[in-house]
Design an enzyme around this catalytic site. Structure first.
Site, short mmCIF file in Angstrom:
data_model
loop_
_atom_site.label_atom_id
_atom_site.label_comp_id
_atom_site.label_asym_id
_atom_site.label_seq_id
_atom_site.Cartn_x
_atom_site.Cartn_y
_atom_site.Cartn_z
N HIS A 201 -10.26 -32.94 40.43
CA HIS A 201 -8.83 -32.91 40.17
C HIS A 201 -8.53 -32.69 38.69
O HIS A 201 -7.46 -32.22 38.34
CB HIS A 201 -8.17 -34.17 40.73
CG HIS A 201 -8.19 -34.16 42.21
ND1 HIS A 201 -8.99 -35.00 42.94
CD2 HIS A 201 -7.57 -33.36 43.11
CE1 HIS A 201 -8.83 -34.73 44.23
NE2 HIS A 201 -7.98 -33.75 44.36
N CYS A 516 -5.35 -23.20 50.97
CA CYS A 516 -4.80 -23.56 49.65
C CYS A 516 -5.83 -24.16 48.70
O CYS A 516 -5.51 -24.50 47.57
CB CYS A 516 -3.62 -24.52 49.80
SG CYS A 516 -4.09 -26.10 50.49
C1 PEP Z 1 -8.27 -29.25 48.74
O1 PEP Z 1 -8.86 -30.29 48.97
O2 PEP Z 1 -8.76 -28.11 48.92
C2 PEP Z 1 -6.90 -29.27 48.20
C3 PEP Z 1 -6.19 -28.18 48.07
O3 PEP Z 1 -6.40 -30.47 47.79
P1 PEP Z 1 -6.83 -31.23 46.44
O4 PEP Z 1 -7.64 -30.24 45.63
O5 PEP Z 1 -5.58 -31.65 45.77
O6 PEP Z 1 -7.64 -32.36 46.94
MG MG Z 2 -7.78 -32.18 49.08
#
Ligand code: PEP
Ligand code: MG
Length: 556
Positions: A201, A516
């Protein structure tokens, strides 16, 4: 010259001075650079802070003179010795003069050095003294701030960057998400961090703020000097130091070409997102805040495919009220209206934690498998409902959809929907709104959800593949651990199988599906999924134009 390797985050190259971050960065103090003419006054400032603290200790000692103070008296004496110790005073003065940094910064640097020396000695006496020195430095830093307030300097002290036109690049072994704004305010232009991986993150935040960074950098301790000129290439994940003018000129040329490429991509702003043979693709953006929503809208997206709402909390390092959240969601909805905005409910937990929320989160031994995402929301329904109320109120101002993170089974969707319906009734009543339930979808990012997608589809209005977590959980690779990040393999047959399973099942059942995660920004991967029938992709704002160009070259 030498190079340190890591995982690049971004596409930019920057040249700047190394800001070697210290262990005690948690201590609240102001970083500043000083000029040579300011050395004497800065040392004087330090001496006055030391005198102030020493006098305070003396006063307390005097007031207790006839009382039986026992250990407390001894402690005061030892603190007075430390505050006047040449290892602290003289060496800090040297640091001010040699590194041209302010007194706070020099003190913390010297504290780092002292603590490192003490840590090498296992004797409990020195461990105790280590804590004393930390406390004294903390108090001195406060005194320095106090002195500034009392004396109100005529001109504000310079920030880190911009003095000679060059920025600073922070090198650190670790850094937490909520420290980033503090560094940016102090003029840091890029980061090279030893911990972290490209899908952590932290990487998401760097991308959203368009800060060039390297994560999982090789150890830099002792190799890069504070203030030394370095080059950070965020595309290839390389940090260079000790380079000559020839290399410098080469990188300057590459920076120019990068600027030129960005200019060329601008033609795609006003073009629809279509493949070479004219198939329309809905290219949406992943955002973390309203500023990014505005940017996304300006470069021509089909909507917001993922609004990571937890970053609103992380940026402010506090829990936002219903009204504060409402304002943020409303603004995004208005900016994009009539285009859709998929608001993901809070995905706090794992590596996205707020210190202010620490009482609500029990520290999980294995946080990625612990209470994060929907698990936290269902365990704390009052907290969840505040966010849902804010989203529902904002839905009056645009085309909002709700997405639930970390779904593993249909029961979680059912429970979350019950809470959403309750909120809907309350909000409608309280604000006399005639509300309809926004579409409710799920992130498909846990293998169980991807495998059993058919059991989820009847309960959701849309699905979005979160490949970052899907890969983490399928391949058992901690997203934050750079020691296993080389095992992160989107092409792994198990990952490809799960993605294909979700896309095909959703198409068959006419459930809208998008992607995404980070894979959405990788055209080699995305083109494969488009060939399977996927028509919705949500990418980072900084990658949208590049993706539009790449999609325009593929034929379905
Ligand atoms: C993912 O896990 O691919 C996602 C888009 O969510 P995050 O990166 O915020 O966990
Ligand atoms: Mg995620």
């Amino acid at each position: 010259m030498f190079t340190l390797m890591g995982h690049g985050v971004g596409t930019d190259i920057i040249i700047g001075k190394a800001w070697v971050n210290m262990y005690f960065s948690g201590l609240e103090f102001r970083y500043a650079e000083i000029s040579e003419v300011e050395i004497t006054s800065e040392i004087d400032r330090l001496r006055r802070a030391i005198k102030m603290l020493d006098e305070e200790f003396e006063e307390i000692s005097a007031s207790l003179k006839n009382a039986k103070t026992g250990d407390f008296g001894n402690l005061l004496d030892s603190h007075r010795l430390i505050v006047n110790d040449p290892l602290l005073v003289v060496e800090t003065e040297k640091r001010i003069a040699e590194s041209l940094i302010n007194a706070e910064c020099a003190l913390v640097r010297q504290l780092d050095y002292i603590v490192e020396q003490f840590s090498k000695i296992s004797n409990p006496y020195f461990q105790e003294r280590k804590i004393d020195v930390e406390q004294i430095v903390g108090q001195l830093v406060k005194k320095l701030t106090l002195l500034d307030q009392i004396e109100k300097p005529k001109s504000p002290r310079s920030k880190l960057a911009g003095k000679d036109g060059t920025g600073w690049i922070c090198l650190s072994d670790e850094i937490s998400i909520n420290e980033i704004p503090k560094f940016m305010q102090n003029g840091i232009k890029g980061f090279a961090i030893e911990s972290g991986s490209p899908t952590s993150h932290l990487a998401t935040l760097f991308k959203s703020l368009e800060i060039p960074a390297i994560l999982g950098l090789q150890e830099h301790n002792q190799l890069v000097e504070h203030g030394e000129r370095v080059i950070l290439d965020s595309e290839s994940g390389v940090l260079l130091a000790g380079f000559d003018n020839y290399i410098l000129a080469e990188y300057e040329e590459r920076i120019k070409k990068g600027v030129q490429k960005k200019r060329e991509l601008k033609v795609f702003v006003n073009l629809p997102c279509q493949t070479k043979n004219g198939v329309d693709i809905s290219l949406m953006a992943n955002i973390e805040n309203t500023v990014e929503a505005i940017k996304a809208n300006e470069i021509g997206v089909s909507g917001i495919g993922l609004f990571r709402t937890e970053f609103l909390f992380l940026e402010k390092n506090k829990i936002l009220s219903e009204d504060e959240q409402f304002e943020a969601y409303k603004r995004v909805a208005e900016v994009l209206n009539p285009l859709p905005v998929v608001i993901r409910t809070l995905d706090l937990g794992a590596d996205k934690l707020l210190s202010s929320l620490s009482s609500k989160f029990t520290k999980d031994f294995n946080p990625a498998l612990g209470q994060r995402g929907i698990r936290f929301s269902l365990e704390n329904p009052d907290f969840f409902k505040v966010q849902i109320n804010a989203i529902l109120r904002a839905s009056k101002f645009g085309n909002i959809k709700i997405m639930l993170p970390l779904i593993t089974e249909k029961e979680e969707v059912i429970k979350a929907k019950q809470l959403i319906y309750q909120s809907l009734r309350n909000v409608s009543k309280k604000y006399c709104f005639d509300l309809i339930t926004p579409p409710i979808g799920a992130m498909i990012e846990v293998p169980s959800a991807a495998i059993a997608i058919e059991s989820l589809i009847p309960h959701i209005d849309f699905a979005s593949l979160g490949t970052n977590d899907l890969i983490q959980y399928t391949l058992a690779i901690d997203r934050t651990n750079n020691r296993v990040s080389h095992l992160y393999n989107p092409g792994h047959p198990a990952v490809q199988f799960l993605i294909e399973n979700v896309i095909k099942a959703c198409i068959k059942e006419q459930c809208p599906v998008s992607i995404c995660g980070e894979l959405a920004n990788d055209i080699r991967q995305t083109s494969k999924f488009l060939k399977m029938g996927l028509r919705e992709v949500s990418a980072n704002v900084s990658d949208i134009l590049k993706m539009k160009e790449a999609i325009s070259k593929i034929e379905l």
